[in-house]
Enzyme design. Structure first.
Site, short mmCIF file in Angstrom:
data_model
loop_
_atom_site.label_atom_id
_atom_site.label_comp_id
_atom_site.label_asym_id
_atom_site.label_seq_id
_atom_site.Cartn_x
_atom_site.Cartn_y
_atom_site.Cartn_z
N GLN A 1 45.14 36.99 48.75
CA GLN A 1 45.32 35.81 47.91
C GLN A 1 46.59 35.07 48.31
O GLN A 1 47.62 35.69 48.58
CB GLN A 1 45.41 36.27 46.45
CG GLN A 1 45.17 35.20 45.44
CD GLN A 1 44.94 35.77 44.05
OE1 GLN A 1 44.56 36.93 43.91
NE2 GLN A 1 45.16 34.97 43.03
N SER B 1 46.71 43.41 50.85
CA SER B 1 46.29 43.36 49.44
C SER B 1 44.79 43.18 49.34
O SER B 1 44.02 44.03 49.80
CB SER B 1 47.06 42.24 48.73
OG SER B 1 46.83 42.27 47.34
N LEU B 2 44.32 42.07 48.76
CA LEU B 2 42.89 41.81 48.65
C LEU B 2 42.17 41.93 49.98
O LEU B 2 41.01 42.36 50.05
CB LEU B 2 42.67 40.40 48.08
CG LEU B 2 41.25 39.87 48.14
CD1 LEU B 2 40.36 40.57 47.15
CD2 LEU B 2 41.23 38.36 47.93
N ARG C 1 37.83 42.86 39.82
CA ARG C 1 39.24 43.20 40.05
C ARG C 1 40.15 42.07 39.58
O ARG C 1 41.15 42.30 38.90
CB ARG C 1 39.45 43.48 41.55
CG ARG C 1 40.87 43.78 41.99
CD ARG C 1 40.88 43.98 43.50
NE ARG C 1 42.17 44.36 44.04
CZ ARG C 1 43.06 43.51 44.56
NH1 ARG C 1 42.78 42.21 44.56
NH2 ARG C 1 44.19 43.94 45.05
N HIS D 1 50.58 44.43 42.32
CA HIS D 1 51.18 45.63 42.93
C HIS D 1 52.38 46.17 42.19
O HIS D 1 53.19 46.90 42.77
CB HIS D 1 51.51 45.38 44.41
CG HIS D 1 50.37 44.82 45.18
ND1 HIS D 1 49.21 45.53 45.41
CD2 HIS D 1 50.16 43.59 45.72
CE1 HIS D 1 48.36 44.78 46.08
NE2 HIS D 1 48.91 43.60 46.27
N GLN E 1 46.38 50.90 44.90
CA GLN E 1 46.86 49.67 45.53
C GLN E 1 47.21 48.60 44.51
O GLN E 1 48.08 47.76 44.74
CB GLN E 1 45.77 49.14 46.48
CG GLN E 1 46.18 47.93 47.30
CD GLN E 1 45.06 46.92 47.46
OE1 GLN E 1 44.48 46.47 46.48
NE2 GLN E 1 44.75 46.59 48.70
#
Length: 331
Positions: free
Chosen positions: A32, A112-113, A137, A221, A270
């Site tokens: 993102q 991340s994503l 999510r 996170h 994560q």
């Protein structure tokens, strides 16, 4: 190493060295923040790109292509839209890469994503399962921390330990943590918004070159997302996964797994633990990766990767021309 363009312009002995060099490729996928309006128009000569978005739109019953091409900034940047859009974009560009008969990567990772995109490419997750999963999510993340409660900021020019220490000092009973270790000297902090603001001021006082609030409504996170992680854990129990055909290096452990239970656990953790991107690119180096390739319509990770390990060539498949050029070189 030089950039791709410089490599192609080399002459004499330098070109001979390139032609015999053993090339080992890793693909990386952004998360993102890499989205931009009309970003997929750069690949209009690859029908598989539009087809992938059509497939994704049918799965989610939402026109993702329209969102990217015509949506407002507010629509495009809404977490619940951004996450499936970036997943579809990464898969679409990878399918365009495959359509050229180009070299397959030997390692994968995602920021991340982007880790979900890597898991689709590796065969762990079906595309049809991954799209509603990342939307869920995003929903869990936003519900865990209502807009305005949390924040994220980039701290430039301080070492990792200094950032960790200032987070402890500026927290003052709230949550404030170092959450993205993007490059040496670039660390993102996240937590309660007031604590993030205190952390930014303290960072400046301690010599940071910049402390910049990021346009993110969810503090990814950090510990504020533990409740979201537990909701994701329950959902993941229902999702079918397979062992990866290409190893995926996970953000949270800088390790790859073949066991499905371990993969699901890494995805849960994560959400509330840091993205260890510096170590991920260093891991590639230890595995003799010569080229790391950002597979998406952007160059965010290329900029990071070049500052982490100059022995790896960092490339971006940021448009059709870059795709074709990279496919010619990475053979």
């Amino acid at each position: 190493m030089a950039s791709l363009g410089v490599q192609l312009c080399c002459v004499g002995d330098a070109c001979k060295v390139l032609s015999i060099m053993t090339i080992k490729v890793a693909f990386v996928f952004p998360g993102q923040g890499s989205q931009s309006r009309d970003m997929m128009s750069k690949y209009v000569d690859f029908p598989v790109v539009r087809d992938t978005f059509t497939e994704a739109s049918d799965i989610l019953q939402q026109d993702l292509w329209r969102l990217v091409a015509e949506g407002s900034d507010a629509e495009l940047n809404a977490t619940i839209n951004t996450q499936p859009i970036m997943l579809a974009a990464g898969v679409a560009v990878y399918r365009a890469w495959q359509s050229l008969g180009a070299k397959s990567p030997t390692l994968l990772a995602g920021h991340s994503l982007g880790e979900y995109t890597a898991l689709v490419i590796s065969g762990v997750l079906k595309f049809s399962d991954a799209l509603p999963l990342v939307r869920y999510r995003a929903k869990c993340m936003q519900e865990a921390v209502p807009e305005g409660v949390g924040g994220m900021a980039a701290i430039l020019g301080l070492d990792d330990e200094s950032v960790r220490n200032l987070c402890i000092e500026a927290a003052q009973g709230e949550i404030l943590e170092a959450v993205n270790f993007n490059t040496p000297g670039q660390v993102v902090i996240a937590g309660n918004r007031a604590a993030v603001e205190r952390g930014m001021e303290l960072a400046k006082a301690r010599g940071a070159k910049r402390a910049l609030m990021l346009p993110m409504s969810v503090p990814s996170h950090c510990s504020l997302l533990r409740s979201a992680a537990e909701m994701l854990r329950i959902r993941l129990e229902e999702v079918s996964m397979q062992a990866p055909s290409i190893p995926v290096v996970h953000n949270v452990d800088v390790a790859s797994y073949t066991d499905v239970a371990a993969i699901k656990d890494a995805l849960v953790r994560q959400l509330y633990l840091p993205v260890r991107w510096v170590e991920t690119i260093q891991y590639f180096g230890k595995e003799s990766v010569t080229h790391n390739v950002e597979c998406a319509p952007g160059r965010v990770l290329v900029g990071l990767n070049k500052r982490i390990d100059t022995n790896q060539e960092a490339l971006a498949l940021s448009d059709s021309a870059a795709l074709r050029l990279a496919a010619e070189v990475l053979v």
